[in-house]
Motif scaffolding. Structure first.
Motif, PDB file in Angstrom:
ATOM      1  N   LEU A  33     -35.323  -7.757  22.626  1.00 19.30           N
ATOM      2  CA  LEU A  33     -36.318  -7.759  23.289  1.00 19.30           C
ATOM      3  C   LEU A  33     -36.548  -6.440  24.022  1.00 19.30           C
ATOM      4  O   LEU A  33     -36.074  -6.188  25.086  1.00 19.30           O
ATOM      5  CB  LEU A  33     -35.957  -9.438  23.576  1.00 19.30           C
ATOM      6  N   THR A  34     -38.399  -6.100  24.314  1.00 17.25           N
ATOM      7  CA  THR A  34     -39.009  -5.350  25.051  1.00 17.25           C
ATOM      8  C   THR A  34     -39.231  -6.036  25.508  1.00 17.25           C
ATOM      9  O   THR A  34     -40.200  -6.786  25.633  1.00 17.25           O
ATOM     10  CB  THR A  34     -39.635  -4.119  24.139  1.00 17.25           C
ATOM     11  N   LEU A  35     -39.004  -6.373  26.828  1.00 14.09           N
ATOM     12  CA  LEU A  35     -39.267  -7.977  28.120  1.00 14.09           C
ATOM     13  C   LEU A  35     -41.037  -7.014  28.707  1.00 14.09           C
ATOM     14  O   LEU A  35     -40.452  -6.492  29.656  1.00 14.09           O
ATOM     15  CB  LEU A  35     -38.226  -8.062  28.748  1.00 14.09           C
ATOM     16  N   THR A  36     -41.557  -7.005  28.311  1.00 16.03           N
ATOM     17  CA  THR A  36     -43.272  -6.725  29.159  1.00 16.03           C
ATOM     18  C   THR A  36     -43.640  -7.880  29.587  1.00 16.03           C
ATOM     19  O   THR A  36     -43.571  -8.275  30.128  1.00 16.03           O
ATOM     20  CB  THR A  36     -44.668  -5.399  27.575  1.00 16.03           C
ATOM     21  N   SER A  37     -44.734  -8.902  28.455  1.00 14.92           N
ATOM     22  CA  SER A  37     -45.239  -9.647  29.240  1.00 14.92           C
ATOM     23  C   SER A  37     -43.534 -11.069  28.784  1.00 14.92           C
ATOM     24  O   SER A  37     -44.561 -12.456  28.916  1.00 14.92           O
ATOM     25  CB  SER A  37     -46.293 -10.141  28.045  1.00 14.92           C
ATOM     26  N   HIS A  38     -42.869 -11.152  28.420  1.00 12.59           N
ATOM     27  CA  HIS A  38     -42.039 -12.810  28.263  1.00 12.59           C
ATOM     28  C   HIS A  38     -42.199 -13.236  29.466  1.00 12.59           C
ATOM     29  O   HIS A  38     -42.198 -12.983  30.771  1.00 12.59           O
ATOM     30  CB  HIS A  38     -40.692 -12.431  27.883  1.00 12.59           C
ATOM     31  N   GLN A  39     -41.809 -14.371  29.046  1.00  8.51           N
ATOM     32  CA  GLN A  39     -41.008 -15.413  29.900  1.00  8.51           C
ATOM     33  C   GLN A  39     -40.052 -16.209  29.703  1.00  8.51           C
ATOM     34  O   GLN A  39     -39.892 -16.344  28.694  1.00  8.51           O
ATOM     35  CB  GLN A  39     -42.028 -16.347  30.203  1.00  8.51           C
ATOM     36  N   TYR A  81     -26.410 -26.206  30.286  1.00  3.54           N
ATOM     37  CA  TYR A  81     -27.486 -25.048  30.410  1.00  3.54           C
ATOM     38  C   TYR A  81     -27.607 -23.607  29.083  1.00  3.54           C
ATOM     39  O   TYR A  81     -26.884 -23.031  28.959  1.00  3.54           O
ATOM     40  CB  TYR A  81     -27.103 -24.085  31.709  1.00  3.54           C
ATOM     41  N   TYR A  82     -29.184 -23.889  28.946  1.00  2.00           N
ATOM     42  CA  TYR A  82     -29.351 -22.866  27.561  1.00  2.00           C
ATOM     43  C   TYR A  82     -30.054 -21.782  28.759  1.00  2.00           C
ATOM     44  O   TYR A  82     -31.666 -22.191  29.203  1.00  2.00           O
ATOM     45  CB  TYR A  82     -29.954 -24.252  26.705  1.00  2.00           C
ATOM     46  N   CYS A  83     -30.071 -20.713  28.438  1.00  2.00           N
ATOM     47  CA  CYS A  83     -31.527 -19.719  28.419  1.00  2.00           C
ATOM     48  C   CYS A  83     -32.933 -19.779  27.686  1.00  2.00           C
ATOM     49  O   CYS A  83     -32.191 -19.854  25.893  1.00  2.00           O
ATOM     50  CB  CYS A  83     -30.248 -18.490  28.224  1.00  2.00           C
ATOM     51  N   ALA A  84     -33.242 -19.780  27.623  1.00  2.00           N
ATOM     52  CA  ALA A  84     -34.873 -19.425  27.199  1.00  2.00           C
ATOM     53  C   ALA A  84     -35.494 -18.528  26.946  1.00  2.00           C
ATOM     54  O   ALA A  84     -35.419 -18.150  28.397  1.00  2.00           O
ATOM     55  CB  ALA A  84     -35.488 -20.558  26.873  1.00  2.00           C
ATOM     56  N   GLY A  85     -36.534 -17.527  25.547  1.00  2.00           N
ATOM     57  CA  GLY A  85     -37.431 -17.717  26.762  1.00  2.00           C
ATOM     58  C   GLY A  85     -38.997 -17.255  25.423  1.00  2.00           C
ATOM     59  O   GLY A  85     -38.550 -17.636  23.704  1.00  2.00           O
ATOM     60  N   ARG A  86     -39.980 -16.383  25.527  1.00  2.00           N
ATOM     61  CA  ARG A  86     -40.805 -16.396  25.073  1.00  2.00           C
ATOM     62  C   ARG A  86     -41.494 -14.953  25.341  1.00  2.00           C
ATOM     63  O   ARG A  86     -41.293 -14.506  26.140  1.00  2.00           O
ATOM     64  CB  ARG A  86     -41.872 -17.523  24.788  1.00  2.00           C
ATOM     65  N   SER A  87     -42.483 -14.724  23.937  1.00  2.00           N
ATOM     66  CA  SER A  87     -42.799 -13.283  24.125  1.00  2.00           C
ATOM     67  C   SER A  87     -44.063 -13.541  24.795  1.00  2.00           C
ATOM     68  O   SER A  87     -44.270 -12.105  25.511  1.00  2.00           O
ATOM     69  CB  SER A  87     -43.709 -12.743  22.708  1.00  2.00           C
ATOM     70  N   GLN A  88     -44.711 -14.498  25.536  1.00  2.00           N
ATOM     71  CA  GLN A  88     -46.510 -14.565  26.656  1.00  2.00           C
ATOM     72  C   GLN A  88     -46.157 -15.717  27.532  1.00  2.00           C
ATOM     73  O   GLN A  88     -45.692 -16.554  27.880  1.00  2.00           O
ATOM     74  CB  GLN A  88     -47.285 -15.295  25.283  1.00  2.00           C
ATOM     75  N   TYR A  89     -46.349 -15.415  28.621  1.00  2.00           N
ATOM     76  CA  TYR A  89     -46.398 -16.578  29.867  1.00  2.00           C
ATOM     77  C   TYR A  89     -47.590 -17.181  29.412  1.00  2.00           C
ATOM     78  O   TYR A  89     -48.769 -17.071  29.354  1.00  2.00           O
ATOM     79  CB  TYR A  89     -46.724 -15.734  30.891  1.00  2.00           C
ATOM     80  N   ASN A  90     -47.431 -18.491  29.705  1.00  2.00           N
ATOM     81  CA  ASN A  90     -48.372 -19.462  29.690  1.00  2.00           C
ATOM     82  C   ASN A  90     -47.386 -20.463  30.781  1.00  2.00           C
ATOM     83  O   ASN A  90     -46.314 -21.051  30.609  1.00  2.00           O
ATOM     84  CB  ASN A  90     -48.582 -20.295  27.874  1.00  2.00           C
ATOM     85  N   ALA A 113     -42.088 -25.041  23.097  1.00  2.00           N
ATOM     86  CA  ALA A 113     -42.678 -23.855  23.061  1.00  2.00           C
ATOM     87  C   ALA A 113     -41.830 -22.403  23.635  1.00  2.00           C
ATOM     88  O   ALA A 113     -42.898 -21.690  23.840  1.00  2.00           O
ATOM     89  CB  ALA A 113     -43.507 -23.923  24.489  1.00  2.00           C
ATOM     90  N   PHE A 114     -41.120 -22.371  23.479  1.00  2.00           N
ATOM     91  CA  PHE A 114     -40.188 -21.086  23.721  1.00  2.00           C
ATOM     92  C   PHE A 114     -39.407 -20.957  22.299  1.00  2.00           C
ATOM     93  O   PHE A 114     -39.166 -21.824  21.622  1.00  2.00           O
ATOM     94  CB  PHE A 114     -39.074 -21.556  25.055  1.00  2.00           C
ATOM     95  N   ASN A 115     -39.188 -19.575  21.934  1.00  2.00           N
ATOM     96  CA  ASN A 115     -38.956 -19.320  20.725  1.00  2.00           C
ATOM     97  C   ASN A 115     -37.453 -18.725  20.454  1.00  2.00           C
ATOM     98  O   ASN A 115     -36.917 -18.145  19.843  1.00  2.00           O
ATOM     99  CB  ASN A 115     -39.942 -18.073  20.210  1.00  2.00           C
ATOM    100  N   TYR A 116     -36.917 -18.395  22.264  1.00  2.00           N
ATOM    101  CA  TYR A 116     -35.640 -18.180  21.247  1.00  2.00           C
ATOM    102  C   TYR A 116     -34.700 -18.840  22.349  1.00  2.00           C
ATOM    103  O   TYR A 116     -34.913 -19.085  23.542  1.00  2.00           O
ATOM    104  CB  TYR A 116     -35.586 -16.154  22.441  1.00  2.00           C
ATOM    105  N   TRP A 117     -33.272 -18.426  22.171  1.00  2.00           N
ATOM    106  CA  TRP A 117     -32.744 -19.547  22.911  1.00  2.00           C
ATOM    107  C   TRP A 117     -31.057 -19.438  23.034  1.00  2.00           C
ATOM    108  O   TRP A 117     -30.550 -18.319  21.868  1.00  2.00           O
ATOM    109  CB  TRP A 117     -32.078 -20.810  22.026  1.00  2.00           C
TER     110      TRP A 117
END
Length: 124
Positions: free
Chosen positions: A27-33, A94-103, A110-114
């Protein structure tokens, strides 16, 4: 291929500290949350903390506010969860999670990556 790899879990006594790490690739972590969730035995997955990767805006669950700190290293594409004053009720995977936009939606759906999860056990 997106990969989130957690590390740092283990056994800790109540009142102690532990630091979890999550390294992101693909992932290119720009606007990611990015965030941390946890799941205790017999319970659903719950939100713990989140951070906007670029601006560092953070959110916390009330149950960990003042004890846990989420942070990130932009260059290393890694997020951390510093856990202080841990309690037996913090025991969970404990799980790490990510998504492409902050909300503001902090539900796990609401998170896409785990990541695969890391076990944290707090003894009393």
């Amino acid at each position: 291929q997106v990969q989130l790899v957690e590390s740092g879990g283990g056994l800790v006594q109540a009142g102690g500290s532990l630091r979890l790490s999550c390294t992101v690739s693909g992932l290119t972590l720009t606007s990611h949350q990015m965030g941390w969730f946890r799941q205790a035995p017999g319970k659903g997955r719950e939100f713990v903390a989140a951070i906007a990767f670029t601006f560092g805006v953070t959110r916390y669950a009330d149950s960990v506010k003042g004890r846990f700190t989420i942070s990130r290293d932009n260059a290393e594409k890694t997020i951390y969860l510093q856990m202080n004053s841990v309690r037996p009720e913090d025991t969970a995977v404990y799980y790490c999670a990510g998504r492409s936009q902050y909300n503001s939606d902090l539900r796990d759906g609401a998170f896409n990556y785990w990541g695969q999860g890391t076990q944290v056990t707090v003894s009393s």
